[in-house]
Design a protein around this motif. Structure first.
Motif, PDB file in Angstrom:
ATOM      1  N   ARG A   1      48.664  46.473 -64.014  1.00 25.21           N
ATOM      2  CA  ARG A   1      48.406  45.394 -63.038  1.00 25.21           C
ATOM      3  C   ARG A   1      46.932  45.374 -62.646  1.00 25.21           C
ATOM      4  NH1 ARG A   1      53.635  46.851 -61.297  1.00 25.21           N
ATOM      5  NH2 ARG A   1      52.878  48.416 -59.828  1.00 25.21           N
ATOM      6  N   GLN A   2      46.344  46.558 -62.503  1.00 26.27           N
ATOM      7  CA  GLN A   2      44.926  46.615 -62.137  1.00 26.27           C
ATOM      8  C   GLN A   2      44.045  46.037 -63.247  1.00 26.27           C
ATOM      9  OE1 GLN A   2      45.035  50.914 -61.283  1.00 26.27           O
ATOM     10  NE2 GLN A   2      44.288  50.428 -59.233  1.00 26.27           N
ATOM     11  N   LEU A   3      44.337  46.412 -64.492  1.00 30.75           N
ATOM     12  CA  LEU A   3      43.528  45.881 -65.606  1.00 30.75           C
ATOM     13  C   LEU A   3      43.655  44.360 -65.662  1.00 30.75           C
ATOM     14  CD1 LEU A   3      44.295  48.524 -68.384  1.00 30.75           C
ATOM     15  CD2 LEU A   3      42.128  48.215 -67.155  1.00 30.75           C
ATOM     16  N   ASP A   4      44.865  43.857 -65.475  1.00 29.49           N
ATOM     17  CA  ASP A   4      45.078  42.404 -65.479  1.00 29.49           C
ATOM     18  C   ASP A   4      44.262  41.722 -64.387  1.00 29.49           C
ATOM     19  OD1 ASP A   4      46.678  41.708 -67.630  1.00 29.49           O
ATOM     20  OD2 ASP A   4      48.511  42.402 -66.628  1.00 29.49           O
ATOM     21  N   ALA A   5      44.250  42.338 -63.205  1.00 23.83           N
ATOM     22  CA  ALA A   5      43.520  41.741 -62.084  1.00 23.83           C
ATOM     23  C   ALA A   5      42.019  41.638 -62.387  1.00 23.83           C
ATOM     24  CB  ALA A   5      43.747  42.555 -60.811  1.00 23.83           C
ATOM     25  N   PHE A   6      41.510  42.592 -63.185  1.00 22.88           N
ATOM     26  CA  PHE A   6      40.088  42.564 -63.534  1.00 22.88           C
ATOM     27  C   PHE A   6      39.832  41.734 -64.806  1.00 22.88           C
ATOM     28  CE2 PHE A   6      37.565  45.211 -60.706  1.00 22.88           C
ATOM     29  CZ  PHE A   6      38.563  45.764 -59.908  1.00 22.88           C
ATOM     30  N   GLY A   7      40.871  41.109 -65.328  1.00 20.93           N
ATOM     31  CA  GLY A   7      40.695  40.253 -66.517  1.00 20.93           C
ATOM     32  C   GLY A   7      40.565  41.049 -67.796  1.00 20.93           C
ATOM     33  N   LEU A   8      40.915  42.343 -67.733  1.00 25.96           N
ATOM     34  CA  LEU A   8      40.778  43.195 -68.922  1.00 25.96           C
ATOM     35  C   LEU A   8      42.104  43.185 -69.668  1.00 25.96           C
ATOM     36  CD1 LEU A   8      38.748  46.083 -67.205  1.00 25.96           C
ATOM     37  CD2 LEU A   8      37.861  44.174 -68.577  1.00 25.96           C
ATOM     38  N   HIS A   9      42.314  42.157 -70.458  1.00 27.04           N
ATOM     39  CA  HIS A   9      43.588  41.973 -71.163  1.00 27.04           C
ATOM     40  C   HIS A   9      43.497  42.618 -72.540  1.00 27.04           C
ATOM     41  CE1 HIS A   9      44.465  39.363 -67.864  1.00 27.04           C
ATOM     42  NE2 HIS A   9      43.521  38.503 -68.198  1.00 27.04           N
ATOM     43  N   TRP A  10      44.499  43.428 -72.846  1.00 26.25           N
ATOM     44  CA  TRP A  10      44.491  44.197 -74.091  1.00 26.25           C
ATOM     45  C   TRP A  10      45.280  43.478 -75.192  1.00 26.25           C
ATOM     46  CZ3 TRP A  10      46.697  45.323 -69.462  1.00 26.25           C
ATOM     47  CH2 TRP A  10      48.093  45.320 -69.411  1.00 26.25           C
ATOM     48  N   ASP A  11      45.087  43.963 -76.406  1.00 26.43           N
ATOM     49  CA  ASP A  11      45.789  43.380 -77.562  1.00 26.43           C
ATOM     50  C   ASP A  11      46.986  44.249 -77.925  1.00 26.43           C
ATOM     51  OD1 ASP A  11      43.787  41.335 -78.108  1.00 26.43           O
ATOM     52  OD2 ASP A  11      42.488  43.015 -78.664  1.00 26.43           O
ATOM     53  N   GLY A  12      48.030  43.609 -78.371  1.00 27.71           N
ATOM     54  CA  GLY A  12      49.187  44.337 -78.915  1.00 27.71           C
ATOM     55  C   GLY A  12      49.962  45.076 -77.830  1.00 27.71           C
TER      56      GLY A  12
ATOM     57  N   VAL B   1      38.340  42.076 -56.035  1.00 23.74           N
ATOM     58  CA  VAL B   1      38.084  42.430 -57.433  1.00 23.74           C
ATOM     59  C   VAL B   1      36.710  41.905 -57.881  1.00 23.74           C
ATOM     60  CG1 VAL B   1      38.800  41.796 -59.780  1.00 23.74           C
ATOM     61  CG2 VAL B   1      40.507  42.636 -58.140  1.00 23.74           C
ATOM     62  N   ARG B   2      36.382  40.678 -57.492  1.00 27.46           N
ATOM     63  CA  ARG B   2      35.151  40.043 -58.008  1.00 27.46           C
ATOM     64  C   ARG B   2      33.890  40.877 -57.751  1.00 27.46           C
ATOM     65  NH1 ARG B   2      35.934  33.518 -57.076  1.00 27.46           N
ATOM     66  NH2 ARG B   2      38.057  33.426 -57.899  1.00 27.46           N
ATOM     67  N   PRO B   3      33.610  41.272 -56.483  1.00 25.24           N
ATOM     68  CA  PRO B   3      32.378  42.058 -56.271  1.00 25.24           C
ATOM     69  C   PRO B   3      32.425  43.439 -56.924  1.00 25.24           C
ATOM     70  CG  PRO B   3      33.624  41.817 -54.207  1.00 25.24           C
ATOM     71  CD  PRO B   3      34.280  40.932 -55.223  1.00 25.24           C
ATOM     72  N   LEU B   4      33.621  43.990 -57.070  1.00 23.14           N
ATOM     73  CA  LEU B   4      33.711  45.311 -57.714  1.00 23.14           C
ATOM     74  C   LEU B   4      33.413  45.229 -59.202  1.00 23.14           C
ATOM     75  CD1 LEU B   4      36.671  47.579 -56.571  1.00 23.14           C
ATOM     76  CD2 LEU B   4      34.228  48.070 -56.613  1.00 23.14           C
ATOM     77  N   LEU B   5      33.858  44.160 -59.836  1.00 28.29           N
ATOM     78  CA  LEU B   5      33.560  43.972 -61.253  1.00 28.29           C
ATOM     79  C   LEU B   5      32.040  43.849 -61.440  1.00 28.29           C
ATOM     80  CD1 LEU B   5      34.544  43.577 -64.151  1.00 28.29           C
ATOM     81  CD2 LEU B   5      34.811  41.135 -63.681  1.00 28.29           C
ATOM     82  N   HIS B   6      31.422  43.120 -60.533  1.00 30.17           N
ATOM     83  CA  HIS B   6      29.961  42.952 -60.571  1.00 30.17           C
ATOM     84  C   HIS B   6      29.272  44.309 -60.412  1.00 30.17           C
ATOM     85  CE1 HIS B   6      26.039  41.217 -59.183  1.00 30.17           C
ATOM     86  NE2 HIS B   6      26.370  40.277 -60.037  1.00 30.17           N
ATOM     87  N   ALA B   7      29.771  45.117 -59.465  1.00 31.36           N
ATOM     88  CA  ALA B   7      29.191  46.456 -59.241  1.00 31.36           C
ATOM     89  C   ALA B   7      29.381  47.334 -60.481  1.00 31.36           C
ATOM     90  CB  ALA B   7      29.841  47.113 -58.031  1.00 31.36           C
ATOM     91  N   ALA B   8      30.521  47.185 -61.155  1.00 31.13           N
ATOM     92  CA  ALA B   8      30.777  47.992 -62.350  1.00 31.13           C
ATOM     93  C   ALA B   8      29.800  47.608 -63.468  1.00 31.13           C
ATOM     94  CB  ALA B   8      32.218  47.821 -62.809  1.00 31.13           C
ATOM     95  N   LEU B   9      29.513  46.322 -63.591  1.00 32.31           N
ATOM     96  CA  LEU B   9      28.544  45.892 -64.611  1.00 32.31           C
ATOM     97  C   LEU B   9      27.164  46.481 -64.306  1.00 32.31           C
ATOM     98  CD1 LEU B   9      29.623  42.145 -64.982  1.00 32.31           C
ATOM     99  CD2 LEU B   9      29.801  43.937 -66.731  1.00 32.31           C
ATOM    100  N   ARG B  10      26.796  46.476 -63.017  1.00 36.44           N
ATOM    101  CA  ARG B  10      25.497  47.061 -62.645  1.00 36.44           C
ATOM    102  C   ARG B  10      25.498  48.568 -62.888  1.00 36.44           C
ATOM    103  NH1 ARG B  10      26.275  44.227 -57.900  1.00 36.44           N
ATOM    104  NH2 ARG B  10      26.230  46.202 -56.782  1.00 36.44           N
ATOM    105  N   ALA B  11      26.637  49.213 -62.636  1.00 34.56           N
ATOM    106  CA  ALA B  11      26.715  50.662 -62.861  1.00 34.56           C
ATOM    107  C   ALA B  11      26.524  50.994 -64.338  1.00 34.56           C
ATOM    108  CB  ALA B  11      28.056  51.191 -62.373  1.00 34.56           C
ATOM    109  N   LEU B  12      26.829  50.032 -65.209  1.00 39.39           N
ATOM    110  CA  LEU B  12      26.623  50.223 -66.649  1.00 39.39           C
ATOM    111  C   LEU B  12      25.224  49.753 -67.063  1.00 39.39           C
ATOM    112  CD1 LEU B  12      30.179  49.170 -67.863  1.00 39.39           C
ATOM    113  CD2 LEU B  12      29.061  51.355 -68.396  1.00 39.39           C
TER     114      LEU B  12
END
Ligand code: GLU
Length: 299
Positions: free
Chosen positions: A60-71, A244-255
């Motif tokens: 559910r967390q991955l889905d909320a962040f738009g990280l959809h997996w294959d298979g 979720v939105r600002p955290l995703l942004h923070a994660a991109l900056r952390a990378l």
């Protein structure tokens, strides 16, 4: 030439936190930019460490962040037969052996000295299974995509445990068998696993499995300098879109990616579209640790 296939392989010892988001996001972006697949594997081989429902919460967390997996999701608890077959293959080739020794017995040695290699010391006792590391004696060498050449001496690695005395499969065996069976070509994960990689390379070699490429990522640490984890109370990732939105942004900056400020409140699909397009491993500063306070600070 293998098509790119990456994966995210969390241990469901609890919900995902900011540290695990970094590994999920980087492996996702790297796969998607390459036009490759991204698989999800739930590493629940150690049931006492995995509370019921944590694997579902992670999805559910991955889905909320738009990280959809294959298979389909691969669950390690359902992989007993595959791990057993791999252990048997190694045993038949003389590369794995049962070992009754306890840690207490070899205290004082840097690694297990291999006393059970040719005959198990105490056949009536419960046994673990170990990989023989003394046969090839080749150094384990690979090129990490961020940290460059890695070289380990087999004498310092010792005979890694493949199956524990309590009957549970060891992480090293499970991860190698699963990466091979899933056709994983790229492993992207935290720096804390870099020193596990040489055992995984030895096992790939012993099993005749293909060797994926590796990218280890700076590890997000808390104020105490420890890896973020459930033990040090890293907060679970939210699933509410506004959080979720600002955290995703923070994660991109952390990378060390440089998302425009305006994206901080944008929908995750928009942030991810930008990030897939512009993802650059070359931007990531190679450092073992990345304190959370810096990671989340505004540039
Ligand atoms: N299950 C491991 C963890 O959550 C990661 C395994 C891997 O990426 O190889 O730390």
């Amino acid at each position: 030439m293998n098509r790119y296939r990456g994966r995210f392989a969390p241990t469901p010892s609890g919900p995902l936190h900011f540290g695990s988001l970094i590994a999920a996001l980087a492996s996702f972006l790297d796969a998607r930019q390459a036009g490759g697949e991204w698989r999800l594997r739930i590493e629940d081989i150690d049931p006492p460490r995995c509370p019921a429902g944590a694997g579902d919460e992670i999805q559910r967390q991955l889905d909320a962040f738009g990280l959809h997996w294959d298979g389909p999701v691969l669950w390690q608890h359902a992989r007993d037969a595959a791990y057993q077959a791999a252990l048997e293959r190694l045993t038949e080739r003389g590369l794995a052996y049962p070992c009754s020794c306890s840690r207490k017995q070899w205290r004082g040695y840097p690694v297990y000295p291999g006393w059970c290699r040719n005959a198990v010391c105490e056949p009536d006792k419960p046994v673990a299974w170990r990989l023989r590391s003394d046969l090839g004696l080749r150094p384990v060498i690979w090129q990490d995509r961020l940290f460059g050449e890695q070289r380990f001496d087999p004498a310092e690695l010792g005979d890694v445990v493949l199956k524990r005395k309590d009957g549970l499969w060891a992480y090293q065996l499970a991860v190698v068998v699963d990466d091979a069976d899933q056709g994983i070509t790229e492993v992207v994960r935290g720096f804390d696993l870099l020193d596990n990689t040489p055992w995984q390379r030895q096992l790939q070699d012993a099993l005749g499995a293909a060797e994926p490429r590796y990218l280890h990522l700076p590890l997000i640490t808390g104020e105490d300098g420890q890896k973020l984890s459930k033990q040090n109370l890293a907060p679970a990732l939210p699933t509410r879109d506004a959080s979720v939105r600002p955290l995703l942004h923070a994660a991109l900056r952390a990378l060390d990616q440089v998302p425009p400020e305006a994206l901080a409140t944008a929908p995750v699909t928009e942030q991810l579209a930008w990030a897939v397009e512009t993802w650059s491993v070359a931007r990531i500063r190679p450092r073992a640790e990345h304190p959370l306070a810096d990671a989340q600070a505004r540039a």
